[in-house]
Design a protein around this motif. Structure first.
Motif, PDB file in Angstrom:
ATOM      1  N   MET A 176       0.825  -1.205   0.000  1.00 18.70           N
ATOM      2  CA  MET A 176       0.000   0.000   0.000  1.00 18.70           C
ATOM      3  C   MET A 176       0.864   1.261   0.000  1.00 18.70           C
ATOM      4  SD  MET A 176      -3.134  -0.919  -0.219  1.00 18.70           S
ATOM      5  CE  MET A 176      -4.049   0.540   0.284  1.00 18.70           C
ATOM      6  N   MET A 179       1.999   1.795  -3.529  1.00 24.03           N
ATOM      7  CA  MET A 179       0.935   2.336  -4.364  1.00 24.03           C
ATOM      8  C   MET A 179       0.741   3.830  -4.120  1.00 24.03           C
ATOM      9  SD  MET A 179      -1.826  -0.780  -4.077  1.00 24.03           S
ATOM     10  CE  MET A 179      -3.104   0.161  -4.902  1.00 24.03           C
ATOM     11  N   GLY A 183       2.681   6.772  -7.699  1.00 26.44           N
ATOM     12  CA  GLY A 183       1.893   7.515  -8.678  1.00 26.44           C
ATOM     13  C   GLY A 183       2.535   8.844  -9.039  1.00 26.44           C
ATOM     14  N   ALA A 215       4.461   0.489 -10.042  1.00 23.41           N
ATOM     15  CA  ALA A 215       3.098   0.783  -9.589  1.00 23.41           C
ATOM     16  C   ALA A 215       2.117  -0.267 -10.103  1.00 23.41           C
ATOM     17  CB  ALA A 215       2.683   2.176 -10.054  1.00 23.41           C
ATOM     18  N   LYS A 216       2.293  -0.653 -11.350  1.00 24.05           N
ATOM     19  CA  LYS A 216       1.418  -1.673 -11.945  1.00 24.05           C
ATOM     20  C   LYS A 216       1.541  -2.990 -11.186  1.00 24.05           C
ATOM     21  CE  LYS A 216       0.624  -4.189 -16.273  1.00 24.05           C
ATOM     22  NZ  LYS A 216       1.084  -4.344 -17.693  1.00 24.05           N
ATOM     23  N   TYR A 218       2.672  -3.570  -8.033  1.00 25.73           N
ATOM     24  CA  TYR A 218       2.198  -3.545  -6.643  1.00 25.73           C
ATOM     25  C   TYR A 218       0.671  -3.453  -6.567  1.00 25.73           C
ATOM     26  CZ  TYR A 218       7.063  -3.187  -5.189  1.00 25.73           C
ATOM     27  OH  TYR A 218       8.392  -3.446  -4.972  1.00 25.73           O
ATOM     28  N   ARG A 219       0.047  -2.857  -7.563  1.00 25.66           N
ATOM     29  CA  ARG A 219      -1.428  -2.862  -7.612  1.00 25.66           C
ATOM     30  C   ARG A 219      -1.944  -4.285  -7.731  1.00 25.66           C
ATOM     31  NH1 ARG A 219      -0.967   1.873 -10.816  1.00 25.66           N
ATOM     32  NH2 ARG A 219      -1.127   0.652 -12.739  1.00 25.66           N
ATOM     33  N   LYS A 220      -1.291  -5.072  -8.558  1.00 26.27           N
ATOM     34  CA  LYS A 220      -1.699  -6.467  -8.723  1.00 26.27           C
ATOM     35  C   LYS A 220      -1.498  -7.247  -7.424  1.00 26.27           C
ATOM     36  CE  LYS A 220      -0.882  -6.995 -13.695  1.00 26.27           C
ATOM     37  NZ  LYS A 220      -0.144  -7.770 -14.734  1.00 26.27           N
ATOM     38  N   ALA A 222      -1.532  -6.038  -4.396  1.00 22.23           N
ATOM     39  CA  ALA A 222      -2.526  -5.573  -3.421  1.00 22.23           C
ATOM     40  C   ALA A 222      -3.854  -6.284  -3.623  1.00 22.23           C
ATOM     41  CB  ALA A 222      -2.702  -4.068  -3.542  1.00 22.23           C
ATOM     42  N   LYS A 223      -4.202  -6.524  -4.872  1.00 20.33           N
ATOM     43  CA  LYS A 223      -5.461  -7.213  -5.165  1.00 20.33           C
ATOM     44  C   LYS A 223      -5.461  -8.625  -4.585  1.00 20.33           C
ATOM     45  CE  LYS A 223      -8.591  -8.318  -8.979  1.00 20.33           C
ATOM     46  NZ  LYS A 223      -8.803  -8.242 -10.459  1.00 20.33           N
ATOM     47  N   GLU A 289       2.588 -12.277 -10.028  1.00 18.53           N
ATOM     48  CA  GLU A 289       1.867 -11.179 -10.661  1.00 18.53           C
ATOM     49  C   GLU A 289       2.670 -10.461 -11.750  1.00 18.53           C
ATOM     50  OE1 GLU A 289      -1.335 -10.856 -10.011  1.00 18.53           O
ATOM     51  OE2 GLU A 289      -0.980 -12.584  -8.714  1.00 18.53           O
TER      52      GLU A 289
END
Length: 347
Positions: A176, A179, A183, A215-216, A218-220, A222-223, A289
């Motif tokens: 988090m 993320m 950005g 960023a791409k 770590y977003r995955k 986090a999901k 991921e």
């Protein structure tokens, strides 16, 4: 059988196609359990209470009938409507071993609900098992099945599970933080990006390109960490072939979100190095991921492209340890001494 996913799918098929009869209490083992395994994407957290109910039912039946766990399971999975030779309980009826294996898998599957709505599944089969449960029970006689199904000393203790659950939450906090910072990275964040992923002559534009890739990823992650299907599992074959001393691994080909956790991660989680256990989970999730590789581990050379003999920028972006260490460093969880040793450069 090679993976949790294979074992899960066979269990799902068992509960979908067979009726489990608990002759001891009159309560079918399958009540609710079929719903736990109904989805092909992983166990249902909504129906996880059925697993706790199963464990209670087994414990109650053991006391009530003065029988071992294996005797209770074999009796509970016996089909009283079997015909011919299968009707003779001294003989093995068709698929009895697989029915017992299905219930045994459910018995050692547990959901832990964490703070903030997170949850994590644990599959912790008996430490005595050297193969996945269906292979363990394959070809066993009734008496052998009763004996082997009575094994209940799990690979992960309650303390192990608690420590690993905490590591999962710490990993989520690291992700988090990534993320939030990637950005629109500040100069401080850019410095951390450079430390782990960039050569000394990297431009600001180069750093921003790397930030976008990170960023791409770590977003995955986090999901997965914030979902309901993350599974931390033992891998009995690997554990008994020498792999237990290591940290963790994943099968990239496995569709389910499974991380096979080994003793080094548990030792870190229990031994005051929760940051390392969390870092390991991020490392493994980067494999799943972002299809990262293991060009280099933290023990085999400098990870920073800025260090003498370090990785190239491309290798760093592809390297799972760089992802794990970057997230830990950015979140403030990495001890300075470890940072210096692993990167090969001063902060």
């Amino acid at each position: 059988m090679q993976s949790f996913e294979e074992c899960y799918k066979k269990t799902r098929d068992q509960f979908r196609s067979l009726k489990f009869i608990q002759e001891q209490t009159g309560t079918p083992f399958a009540d609710g359990l079929g719903k736990v395994f109904a989805s092909s994407s992983g166990p249902s957290s909504r129906h996880a209470g059925s697993l706790d109910g199963l464990r209670t039912e087994i414990a109650t039946a053991k006391v009530k009938n003065a029988k071992s766990e294996g005797e209770v399971l074999v009796a509970g999975c016996h089909d009283s409507k079997a015909k011919g030779m299968d009707k003779i309980f001294g003989k093995m009826e068709t698929d009895l071993n697989d029915r017992v294996a299905a219930v045994k898998m459910a018995r050692h599957l547990q959901l832990m609900k964490l703070r903030g709505g997170q949850s994590v599944w644990f599959f912790s089969p008996p430490v005595a098992y050297t193969e996945w449960v269906y292979d363990e029970f394959d070809g066993m006689s009734k008496s052998g099945l009763e004996t082997w199904a009575s094994e209940a000393d799990e690979t992960y203790s309650d303390a192990d599970k608690t420590a690993l659950a905490n590591a999962t939450q710490t990993a989520m906090s690291y992700v988090m933080k990534c993320m939030a910072e990637l950005g629109s990275p500040t100069d401080a964040t850019k410095d951390v990006i450079k430390r782990w992923f960039c050569a000394a002559d990297a431009t600001d534009k180069d750093v921003k390109v790397v930030a976008k890739t990170l960023a791409k990823g770590y977003r995955k992650m986090a999901k997965v960490l914030n979902g309901s299907h993350l599974i931390l599992s033992d891998e009995p074959k690997d554990r008994n072939s020498g792999g237990w001393k290591d940290y963790a691994f994943v099968y990239k080909s496995e569709k389910m979100d499974v991380i096979y956790v080994q003793s080094a991660t548990i030792s870190a989680a229990l031994g005051g190095r929760g940051w390392l256990a969390a870092l390991t989970l991020v490392h493994e999730l980067s494999h799943r991921e972002m299809s990262t590789d293991d060009h280099r581990y933290d023990t085999t050379g400098n990870l920073s492209p800025m260090a003498t003999g370090g990785l190239t920028t491309r290798q760093a972006i592809e390297n799972a340890d760089n992802w794990g260490y970057f997230a830990t460093d950015l979140a403030g969880g990495l001890p300075a001494s470890n940072r210096l040793t692993v990167t090969g450069i001063a902060a």
